[in-house]
Design a protein around this motif. Structure first.
Motif, mmCIF file in Angstrom:
data_model
loop_
_atom_site.group_PDB
_atom_site.id
_atom_site.type_symbol
_atom_site.label_atom_id
_atom_site.label_comp_id
_atom_site.label_asym_id
_atom_site.label_seq_id
_atom_site.Cartn_x
_atom_site.Cartn_y
_atom_site.Cartn_z
ATOM 1 N N GLY A 103 2.867 5.982 -3.997
ATOM 2 C CA GLY A 103 1.893 4.976 -4.405
ATOM 3 C C GLY A 103 2.279 3.594 -3.927
ATOM 4 O O GLY A 103 1.449 2.833 -3.421
ATOM 5 N N LEU A 104 3.578 3.279 -4.044
ATOM 6 C CA LEU A 104 4.057 1.954 -3.650
ATOM 7 C C LEU A 104 3.860 1.724 -2.158
ATOM 8 O O LEU A 104 3.372 0.671 -1.730
ATOM 9 C CB LEU A 104 5.550 1.835 -4.014
ATOM 10 C CG LEU A 104 6.166 0.443 -3.952
ATOM 11 C CD1 LEU A 104 5.465 -0.488 -4.922
ATOM 12 C CD2 LEU A 104 7.652 0.518 -4.270
ATOM 13 N N PHE A 105 4.223 2.733 -1.356
ATOM 14 C CA PHE A 105 4.117 2.586 0.104
ATOM 15 C C PHE A 105 2.665 2.355 0.513
ATOM 16 O O PHE A 105 2.351 1.426 1.242
ATOM 17 C CB PHE A 105 4.677 3.816 0.809
ATOM 18 C CG PHE A 105 4.650 3.708 2.303
ATOM 19 C CD1 PHE A 105 5.685 3.091 2.988
ATOM 20 C CD2 PHE A 105 3.579 4.194 3.036
ATOM 21 C CE1 PHE A 105 5.659 2.968 4.367
ATOM 22 C CE2 PHE A 105 3.540 4.073 4.419
ATOM 23 C CZ PHE A 105 4.586 3.459 5.073
ATOM 24 N N PHE A 106 1.773 3.227 0.005
ATOM 25 C CA PHE A 106 0.386 3.112 0.458
ATOM 26 C C PHE A 106 -0.304 1.896 -0.145
ATOM 27 O O PHE A 106 -1.220 1.339 0.463
ATOM 28 C CB PHE A 106 -0.377 4.406 0.176
ATOM 29 C CG PHE A 106 -0.035 5.477 1.152
ATOM 30 C CD1 PHE A 106 -0.570 5.455 2.426
ATOM 31 C CD2 PHE A 106 0.861 6.472 0.829
ATOM 32 C CE1 PHE A 106 -0.233 6.420 3.354
ATOM 33 C CE2 PHE A 106 1.200 7.446 1.755
ATOM 34 C CZ PHE A 106 0.652 7.421 3.016
ATOM 35 N N LEU A 117 3.118 6.147 -12.838
ATOM 36 C CA LEU A 117 3.704 7.452 -13.131
ATOM 37 C C LEU A 117 5.173 7.477 -12.711
ATOM 38 O O LEU A 117 6.045 7.943 -13.461
ATOM 39 C CB LEU A 117 2.924 8.541 -12.383
ATOM 40 C CG LEU A 117 3.435 9.963 -12.538
ATOM 41 C CD1 LEU A 117 3.109 10.492 -13.921
ATOM 42 C CD2 LEU A 117 2.844 10.872 -11.477
ATOM 43 N N GLY A 118 5.447 6.939 -11.518
ATOM 44 C CA GLY A 118 6.824 6.900 -11.029
ATOM 45 C C GLY A 118 7.721 6.113 -11.965
ATOM 46 O O GLY A 118 8.835 6.536 -12.281
ATOM 47 N N LEU A 119 7.220 4.950 -12.400
ATOM 48 C CA LEU A 119 8.021 4.121 -13.314
ATOM 49 C C LEU A 119 8.266 4.855 -14.636
ATOM 50 O O LEU A 119 9.382 4.845 -15.176
ATOM 51 C CB LEU A 119 7.305 2.791 -13.576
ATOM 52 C CG LEU A 119 7.316 1.801 -12.418
ATOM 53 C CD1 LEU A 119 6.408 0.616 -12.724
ATOM 54 C CD2 LEU A 119 8.730 1.316 -12.139
ATOM 55 N N LEU A 120 7.205 5.497 -15.129
ATOM 56 C CA LEU A 120 7.314 6.212 -16.402
ATOM 57 C C LEU A 120 8.327 7.347 -16.291
ATOM 58 O O LEU A 120 9.235 7.483 -17.142
ATOM 59 C CB LEU A 120 5.938 6.761 -16.780
ATOM 60 C CG LEU A 120 5.825 7.392 -18.170
ATOM 61 C CD1 LEU A 120 5.849 6.312 -19.236
ATOM 62 C CD2 LEU A 120 4.542 8.217 -18.280
ATOM 63 N N VAL A 121 8.181 8.150 -15.240
ATOM 64 C CA VAL A 121 9.102 9.274 -15.046
ATOM 65 C C VAL A 121 10.526 8.769 -14.880
ATOM 66 O O VAL A 121 11.476 9.319 -15.448
ATOM 67 C CB VAL A 121 8.661 10.116 -13.817
ATOM 68 C CG1 VAL A 121 9.740 11.102 -13.423
ATOM 69 C CG2 VAL A 121 7.375 10.839 -14.111
ATOM 70 N N ARG A 156 -9.639 4.473 -5.396
ATOM 71 C CA ARG A 156 -8.441 4.926 -4.683
ATOM 72 C C ARG A 156 -7.270 3.986 -4.946
ATOM 73 O O ARG A 156 -6.131 4.419 -5.089
ATOM 74 C CB ARG A 156 -8.727 5.011 -3.188
ATOM 75 C CG ARG A 156 -9.552 6.234 -2.858
ATOM 76 C CD ARG A 156 -9.830 6.307 -1.388
ATOM 77 N NE ARG A 156 -10.594 7.509 -1.067
ATOM 78 C CZ ARG A 156 -11.099 7.780 0.123
ATOM 79 N NH1 ARG A 156 -10.928 6.927 1.110
ATOM 80 N NH2 ARG A 156 -11.768 8.877 0.330
ATOM 81 N N ASN A 157 -7.569 2.681 -4.992
ATOM 82 C CA ASN A 157 -6.517 1.726 -5.317
ATOM 83 C C ASN A 157 -5.942 1.994 -6.695
ATOM 84 O O ASN A 157 -4.733 1.900 -6.916
ATOM 85 C CB ASN A 157 -7.089 0.301 -5.259
ATOM 86 C CG ASN A 157 -6.329 -0.534 -4.247
ATOM 87 O OD1 ASN A 157 -5.131 -0.335 -4.054
ATOM 88 N ND2 ASN A 157 -7.020 -1.451 -3.605
ATOM 89 N N ASN A 158 -6.850 2.326 -7.629
ATOM 90 C CA ASN A 158 -6.375 2.615 -8.979
ATOM 91 C C ASN A 158 -5.531 3.872 -9.019
ATOM 92 O O ASN A 158 -4.572 3.947 -9.790
ATOM 93 C CB ASN A 158 -7.557 2.746 -9.943
ATOM 94 C CG ASN A 158 -8.124 1.378 -10.286
ATOM 95 O OD1 ASN A 158 -7.418 0.374 -10.168
ATOM 96 N ND2 ASN A 158 -9.386 1.340 -10.683
ATOM 97 N N ILE A 159 -5.873 4.855 -8.166
ATOM 98 C CA ILE A 159 -5.051 6.068 -8.092
ATOM 99 C C ILE A 159 -3.640 5.699 -7.638
ATOM 100 O O ILE A 159 -2.636 6.142 -8.207
ATOM 101 C CB ILE A 159 -5.682 7.097 -7.141
ATOM 102 C CG1 ILE A 159 -6.977 7.643 -7.752
ATOM 103 C CG2 ILE A 159 -4.719 8.239 -6.838
ATOM 104 C CD1 ILE A 159 -7.774 8.540 -6.835
ATOM 105 N N LEU A 160 -3.552 4.827 -6.589
ATOM 106 C CA LEU A 160 -2.237 4.418 -6.092
ATOM 107 C C LEU A 160 -1.467 3.683 -7.181
ATOM 108 O O LEU A 160 -0.275 3.915 -7.398
ATOM 109 C CB LEU A 160 -2.389 3.535 -4.856
ATOM 110 C CG LEU A 160 -2.908 4.235 -3.599
ATOM 111 C CD1 LEU A 160 -3.032 3.248 -2.451
ATOM 112 C CD2 LEU A 160 -1.991 5.380 -3.196
#
Lengths: 388, 173
Positions: free
Chosen positions: A357-360, A21-25, A11-15
């Protein structure tokens, strides 16, 4: 028994993946359409920052009133503040986007416009940075102080620490009222620097409380599901969170309508532009959604007692309200850029995923280091026997 | 003595009363009522008291108030005596909302109070209190006259009551 909560590696890896993904986008978007990226960064920055500081606000409310019922869930609120240092990073991103976001950044718009010329002392790059950065730094300073006392109490069980927080919370609440209003004026209201609404800060605050309580309910249910809150919360705690959520949904509608009614009734051209933009094209349906989907339906849904005591219905309404609040912030920001309707593409969704992802990630790294319940609080015993 | 109002048992505190309620229900007696000078946590669950239907009355009252508030303003400002205010339409619903809201609250509150009076069979000026101490420092359980006296007294005796006696409609023996 260990009272901290370690998120599983997958789950940590998903976050982490979502952050990537956010950085890439974001990076791709900056090449294709930078303005859209900045709008989405501002949108998500304000949304997640509000939840981060909302946690401290609601925790402060518990300290200042000496509340007993909330002792076992207060740590979850304190954990939201773990996101605030990251909000500095996203605020810096907003600073980079300012030329694309704020029309008052451009002298060709300001010079010759008496209104903007008059505001140029306040709406200037340096003062904007000082105000918004100063607010966040003040929040982080006070969060470290108050949450720090609370964490210290887990070990020492010293009642004096409760008294220290009772001293610091009114200080924080006054600072918060002023700085949060200023932040919402700066970051969102100044997108249209000709338009003013003195209730705007309260409107943002009411939405912040809806999101904070919905997040609190989600995290309480999640941590209870993992077993970490077993024996610490019961249906009465969930019921109280639900009542607060219900109350702040009504409060949000009340403030939103107060803002609308006065502008509609007075009908001054410089004030009505805000709603004319938001009743135009597809934005009309978003406005309609806010009235029906963010007030009437959740109001009727949460009205029966059993819905507020049921884990499943509380989880449904909390996730729904988090999305509704996200749309509300979108509705405050995007009509200033896209006049025909909302822009919701891979750029917006990707950046939102990154912020999610960053928040969680910040939240769960807090839970991995600290207890999820304030086990040393002298009020815990009273809280565990919470009755109606 | 056909004017029996039941059989009363006294207890020293709220916790003892809760224990007694559970004991009485374990003996299959459901026709009882409990008296305490202040609310006791967990009482509703112990005595198996169902939720009251007053909230539904409140909701219906609120809804009625909302509609009445709208109809009142619609009729006065758009039908009976239309006055042009600031060039706005006669039927301007946003301007009606504050009064609709107030009517919602007024109707909901008044209908709740009315329903509460009906539920509690108030006002009641004929029946005397079993014992004035029940509003001061006494905790008591009253078994209704449907259960015969001997059985009620025996049941109360097993629950640790500090005093047991029959009560009658006018005063008590």
């Amino acid at each position: 028994m260990e009272h901290n909560y370690q998120l599983s590696k997958e789950r940590n890896n998903i976050l982490r993946g979502l952050i990537g993904l956010g950085l890439l986008v974001g990076a791709l978007g900056l090449i294709i359409d930078p303005a859209r990226v900045w709008v989405s960064v501002l949108h998500n920055h304000f949304y997640w920052m509000s939840i981060g500081i909302g946690g401290l606000f609601f925790a402060a409310l518990q300290w200042v009133t000496g509340a007993m019922w909330s002792t076992s869930i207060r740590r979850i609120l304190e954990a939201f503040t773990a996101y605030l240092p990251w909000a500095i990073g996203t605020l810096v991103l907003v600073f980079f986007g300012m030329p694309d976001l704020y029309i008052w950044m451009h002298p060709e718009h300001v010079i010759g416009d008496p209104l903007l010329e008059g505001k140029s002392g306040y709406l200037s790059l340096t003062f904007f940075i000082i105000r918004n950065l100063g607010a966040l730094v003040a929040w982080i300073f006070l969060a470290r102080k108050m949450v720090g006392y609370s964490l210290e109490q887990d070990v020492t069980r010293d009642y004096a620490l409760t008294l220290k927080n009772r001293f610091w919370t009114p200080v924080f609440l006054i600072v918060f009222a002023l700085t949060f209003t200023a932040s919402s004026f700066d970051q969102i209201m100044s997108l249209d620097p000709h338009w003013v609404s003195t209730i705007f800060g309260v409107y943002c605050f009411s939405g912040m409380m809806v999101a904070t309580l919905a997040m609190l309910s989600c995290m309480t249910i999640f941590l209870h599901h993992t077993g970490k809150l077993r024996g610490f919360v019961n249906a009465n705690h969930l019921h109280d969170i639900g009542k607060f959520l219900f109350g702040f949904i009504v409060f949000w509608a009340y403030i939103g309508f107060s803002q609308f009614l006065l502008i509609w009734y007075t009908n001054l051209p410089e004030e009505t532009t805000y709603y004319i933009h938001r009743f135009h094209g597809a934005w009309f349906y978003v406005s309609l959604f806010l009235l029906i989907g963010k007030f009437i339906l959740p109001f009727l849904y949460l009205l029966p007692r059993h819905r507020k005591r049921n884990v499943k219905s509380m989880l449904i309404i909390s996730i729904y309200m988090l999305i509704a609040q996200w749309i509300d912030v979108l509705w405050m920001i995007q009509p200033e850029f896209y006049t025909e309707g909302p822009s919701l593409g891979w750029i917006e969704l990707g950046i939102t995923a990154g912020f999610f992802g960053l928040f969680f990630h910040a939240l769960f790294s807090f839970f991995s280091k600290h207890n999820v319940v304030a086990i040393g609080d002298p009020r815990l015993e009273e809280c565990l026997n919470h009755h109606q | 003595m056909d004017k029996r109002a039941g059989c009363i048992g006294y207890y020293t505190d709220g916790d003892a009363l809760l224990v007694a309620i559970k004991a009485i229900r374990a003996q299959g007696i459901e026709a009882f009522d409990a008296y305490s000078p202040f609310p006791i946590h967990g009482f509703e669950a112990a005595a198996n008291i169902r939720r009251s239907w007053i909230p539904f009355v409140t909701f219906a009252g609120g809804l009625t108030g909302l509609c009445c508030g709208f109809i009142l303003q619609y009729w006065t400002s758009a039908v009976d005596w239309p006055v042009n205010v600031a060039g706005k339409p006669f039927n301007s619903w946003p301007a009606f909302v504050p009064v609709m809201f107030e009517c919602t609250i007024l109707f909901a509150a008044l209908s709740s109070v009315a329903a509460m009076f009906i539920v509690n069979r108030l006002p009641n000026h004929r029946n005397k209190a079993f014992d004035p101490a029940l509003t001061r420092d006494a905790f008591a359980l009253v078994i209704e006259p449907a259960i015969e006296d001997a059985r009620a007294q025996a049941a109360l005796a097993t629950t640790g009551a500090t005093g047991i006696r029959s009560v009658f409609v006018e005063g008590w023996s």
